[in-house]
Design a protein around this motif. Structure first.
Motif, PDB file in Angstrom:
ATOM      1  N   TYR A 183       0.819  -1.217   0.000  1.00  0.00           N
ATOM      2  CA  TYR A 183       0.000   0.000   0.000  1.00  0.00           C
ATOM      3  C   TYR A 183       0.849   1.262   0.000  1.00  0.00           C
ATOM      4  O   TYR A 183       0.434   2.276   0.530  1.00  0.00           O
ATOM      5  CB  TYR A 183      -0.914   0.018   1.233  1.00  0.00           C
ATOM      6  N   GLY A 184       2.064   1.199  -0.541  1.00  0.00           N
ATOM      7  CA  GLY A 184       2.986   2.330  -0.469  1.00  0.00           C
ATOM      8  C   GLY A 184       2.333   3.668  -0.799  1.00  0.00           C
ATOM      9  O   GLY A 184       2.458   4.633  -0.053  1.00  0.00           O
ATOM     10  N   ASP A 185       1.605   3.711  -1.911  1.00  0.00           N
ATOM     11  CA  ASP A 185       0.990   4.980  -2.331  1.00  0.00           C
ATOM     12  C   ASP A 185      -0.074   5.400  -1.342  1.00  0.00           C
ATOM     13  O   ASP A 185      -0.215   6.563  -0.998  1.00  0.00           O
ATOM     14  CB  ASP A 185       0.328   4.837  -3.700  1.00  0.00           C
ATOM     15  N   GLU A 186      -0.829   4.396  -0.898  1.00  0.00           N
ATOM     16  CA  GLU A 186      -1.905   4.703   0.039  1.00  0.00           C
ATOM     17  C   GLU A 186      -1.309   5.273   1.340  1.00  0.00           C
ATOM     18  O   GLU A 186      -1.836   6.213   1.916  1.00  0.00           O
ATOM     19  CB  GLU A 186      -2.705   3.426   0.345  1.00  0.00           C
ATOM     20  N   ILE A 187      -0.187   4.698   1.766  1.00  0.00           N
ATOM     21  CA  ILE A 187       0.435   5.162   3.009  1.00  0.00           C
ATOM     22  C   ILE A 187       0.849   6.626   2.876  1.00  0.00           C
ATOM     23  O   ILE A 187       0.556   7.451   3.733  1.00  0.00           O
ATOM     24  CB  ILE A 187       1.651   4.281   3.381  1.00  0.00           C
ATOM     25  N   ALA A 188       1.500   6.956   1.765  1.00  0.00           N
ATOM     26  CA  ALA A 188       1.944   8.343   1.569  1.00  0.00           C
ATOM     27  C   ALA A 188       0.740   9.285   1.551  1.00  0.00           C
ATOM     28  O   ALA A 188       0.763  10.357   2.168  1.00  0.00           O
ATOM     29  CB  ALA A 188       2.735   8.450   0.266  1.00  0.00           C
ATOM     30  N   ALA A 189      -0.330   8.869   0.874  1.00  0.00           N
ATOM     31  CA  ALA A 189      -1.508   9.733   0.790  1.00  0.00           C
ATOM     32  C   ALA A 189      -2.145   9.907   2.169  1.00  0.00           C
ATOM     33  O   ALA A 189      -2.588  11.004   2.534  1.00  0.00           O
ATOM     34  CB  ALA A 189      -2.516   9.123  -0.186  1.00  0.00           C
ATOM     35  N   LEU A 190      -2.165   8.826   2.945  1.00  0.00           N
ATOM     36  CA  LEU A 190      -2.759   8.923   4.286  1.00  0.00           C
ATOM     37  C   LEU A 190      -1.940   9.826   5.194  1.00  0.00           C
ATOM     38  O   LEU A 190      -2.487  10.584   5.991  1.00  0.00           O
ATOM     39  CB  LEU A 190      -2.861   7.530   4.905  1.00  0.00           C
ATOM     40  N   LEU A 191      -0.617   9.742   5.062  1.00  0.00           N
ATOM     41  CA  LEU A 191       0.228  10.607   5.894  1.00  0.00           C
ATOM     42  C   LEU A 191      -0.050  12.073   5.564  1.00  0.00           C
ATOM     43  O   LEU A 191      -0.148  12.920   6.450  1.00  0.00           O
ATOM     44  CB  LEU A 191       1.707  10.280   5.661  1.00  0.00           C
ATOM     45  N   GLN A 192      -0.210  12.360   4.277  1.00  0.00           N
ATOM     46  CA  GLN A 192      -0.523  13.745   3.898  1.00  0.00           C
ATOM     47  C   GLN A 192      -1.884  14.153   4.429  1.00  0.00           C
ATOM     48  O   GLN A 192      -2.089  15.269   4.891  1.00  0.00           O
ATOM     49  CB  GLN A 192      -0.498  13.883   2.379  1.00  0.00           C
ATOM     50  N   GLU A 193      -2.796  13.209   4.368  1.00  0.00           N
ATOM     51  CA  GLU A 193      -4.142  13.524   4.859  1.00  0.00           C
ATOM     52  C   GLU A 193      -4.118  13.779   6.370  1.00  0.00           C
ATOM     53  O   GLU A 193      -4.805  14.667   6.876  1.00  0.00           O
ATOM     54  CB  GLU A 193      -5.083  12.366   4.508  1.00  0.00           C
ATOM     55  N   LEU A 194      -3.323  12.987   7.068  1.00  0.00           N
ATOM     56  CA  LEU A 194      -3.208  13.199   8.527  1.00  0.00           C
ATOM     57  C   LEU A 194      -2.678  14.598   8.827  1.00  0.00           C
ATOM     58  O   LEU A 194      -3.144  15.265   9.747  1.00  0.00           O
ATOM     59  CB  LEU A 194      -2.280  12.152   9.147  1.00  0.00           C
ATOM     60  N   GLU A 195      -1.714  15.024   8.028  1.00  0.00           N
ATOM     61  CA  GLU A 195      -1.147  16.362   8.252  1.00  0.00           C
ATOM     62  C   GLU A 195      -2.200  17.455   8.084  1.00  0.00           C
ATOM     63  O   GLU A 195      -2.117  18.499   8.712  1.00  0.00           O
ATOM     64  CB  GLU A 195      -0.007  16.624   7.245  1.00  0.00           C
ATOM     65  N   ARG A 196      -3.171  17.204   7.236  1.00  0.00           N
ATOM     66  CA  ARG A 196      -4.216  18.227   7.008  1.00  0.00           C
ATOM     67  C   ARG A 196      -5.364  18.103   8.006  1.00  0.00           C
ATOM     68  O   ARG A 196      -6.275  18.913   8.024  1.00  0.00           O
ATOM     69  CB  ARG A 196      -4.780  18.091   5.580  1.00  0.00           C
ATOM     70  N   MET A 197      -5.327  17.055   8.806  1.00  0.00           N
ATOM     71  CA  MET A 197      -6.467  16.759   9.678  1.00  0.00           C
ATOM     72  C   MET A 197      -6.761  17.854  10.717  1.00  0.00           C
ATOM     73  O   MET A 197      -7.934  18.144  10.974  1.00  0.00           O
ATOM     74  CB  MET A 197      -6.227  15.404  10.331  1.00  0.00           C
ATOM     75  N   PRO A 198      -5.744  18.472  11.331  1.00  0.00           N
ATOM     76  CA  PRO A 198      -6.065  19.530  12.296  1.00  0.00           C
ATOM     77  C   PRO A 198      -6.972  20.618  11.700  1.00  0.00           C
ATOM     78  O   PRO A 198      -7.870  21.110  12.379  1.00  0.00           O
ATOM     79  CB  PRO A 198      -4.687  20.092  12.676  1.00  0.00           C
ATOM     80  N   GLU A 199      -6.776  20.948  10.439  1.00  0.00           N
ATOM     81  CA  GLU A 199      -7.643  21.955   9.792  1.00  0.00           C
ATOM     82  C   GLU A 199      -9.084  21.469   9.683  1.00  0.00           C
ATOM     83  O   GLU A 199     -10.028  22.207   9.938  1.00  0.00           O
ATOM     84  CB  GLU A 199      -7.159  22.180   8.359  1.00  0.00           C
TER      85      GLU A 199
END
Ligand code: F6R
Length: 368
Positions: A183-199
């Motif tokens: 799930y390499g791509d999925e992992i990278a996308a999720l990490l980016q999504e987590l970074e945006r989560m506080p907003e």
């Protein structure tokens, strides 16, 4: 100090975007990989793990339930979640290839501590997810992932919970990374999504007026049901627990799919029901939850639906529609829990209860 809020709990609810951002801080290196050095186990050791057992109590247990969905999906390692108070007394099957993960805000919960002592006696490695530096549970564990929620004063856990979710997601994604999952791509996308989560979380909190009005409207009610499915199920359990703890009301969470196996008998005219709907990507699941809303509404329930803004069918079946942002299914708990926490806090306030010090409860439970 309460910084202008009436309760520590309310202040802590509103601190969650910051707390989550702090727990995520410094986790990505410049190659876009996740860094989790404090695990202190070699990649070889982590690759040999063949089972994960999460043990915790109360709200931390519900964070563990979410973690199970995420960790199994990302790592394909079988993952069990168990109440710490049950774990030690049933002769659990654990060995040196088992990774035990404990989740505890205080780090002093006696049931959880006894569970990790038992696990270590069997040779398992223990990682603690904890919010309190130097507490007994992290001291007695092989490794610790600290959440950075800051001190949690309100007895009912809020920012403790969302930061526990973050730590669980990080652990799951890290294990997937180390084990070279596809799930390499999925992992990278999720990490980016987590970074945006506080907003996203801040947007939810900015829309609080709707929840305050809802509490005002429902303040005479004596009984509430909460439904969810997949990771929405632990949100139903946690939403109900918040209301029990601080408003002393009957509140029960159910897996939406269980409705027809019993709980639907409870549905009566005017009964308020919170329903957490999965994002639209998970079509089958979402459709089923949306039809559950119609089923309970046809029996007179007052439906308070938490779903994505673009979910027109969910909106049409709702008496009250609480809009969630579009996020990945596994991360939805981070935004879905906020209105449920706020609702409990406001309802208890309207009823004149001491929200920060609910009767019969202590912040850390140091006896078994
Ligand atoms: C609920 C709550 C309790 C704790 C539980 C575990 O709001 O606060 O259910 O979550 O007692 O406590 P910790 O996380 O300190 O081990």
């Amino acid at each position: 100090q309460k910084q202008g809020y009436d309760w520590f709990m309310r202040k802590e609810i509103f601190e969650q975007p910051r707390a989550v951002a702090d727990t995520l801080l410094g986790r990505l290196n410049d190659r876009g990989e996740l860094v989790l050095d404090e695990i202190r186990m070699s990649p070889e050791t982590l690759r040999r793990i063949n089972k994960i057992v999460i043990v915790a109590c109360g709200t931390a247990f519900y964070a563990g339930l979410v973690a199970k969905y995420a960790i199994e999906h990302w790592t394909r390692i079988p993952c069990e979640v168990e109440l710490a108070s049950e774990f030690r007394y049933r002769d659990p099957i654990i060995d040196p290839m088992t990774l035990v993960v404990t989740i505890s805000q205080s780090g002093e919960t006696a049931d959880t501590l006894m569970a990790i002592r038992h696990a270590r006696e069997q040779g398992a490695r223990v990682i603690a997810i904890c919010n309190t530096n130097g507490a007994t549970i992290p001291r007695e564990s092989d490794a610790v992932i600290y959440t950075h929620a800051g001190p949690e004063i309100g007895v009912a856990s809020t920012k403790g919970f969302t930061t526990q979710l973050i730590a669980c997601y990080l652990l799951g994604l890290y294990l997937a990374q180390v084990r070279g999952m596809k799930y390499g791509d999925e992992i990278a996308a999720l990490l980016q999504e987590l970074e945006r989560m506080p907003e996203r979380m801040q947007d939810m909190l900015d829309a609080q007026q709707q929840i305050l009005d809802l509490a005002e409207e429902l303040k005479q009610e004596k009984s509430f049901l909460y439904l969810g499915r997949h990771v929405g199920y632990p949100m139903a359990l946690e939403g109900a627990l918040k209301l029990k703890e601080i408003a002393y009301l009957h509140a029960e969470g159910f897996a939406a799919g269980e409705l027809k196996h019993g709980p639907i008998a409870l549905v009566s005219e005017g009964l308020p029901m919170f329903i957490v709907v999965p994002p639209k990507g998970r079509d089958q699941l979402r459709d089923k939850v949306v039809s559950n809303i119609s089923e309970v509404r046809a029996r007179g329930a007052r439906t308070i639906v938490l779903a994505e803004g673009c979910d027109d069918e969910a909106r049409a079946a709702a008496d009250v529609f609480i809009e969630l942002p579009h996020v990945s299914t596994l991360l939805q708990p981070l935004v879905a829990i906020l209105p449920l926490q706020l609702f409990a806090c406001e309802l208890a306030t309207l009823q004149g209860h001491d929200v920060d010090q609910p009767r019969n409860l202590a912040k850390s439970v140091t006896v078994e």
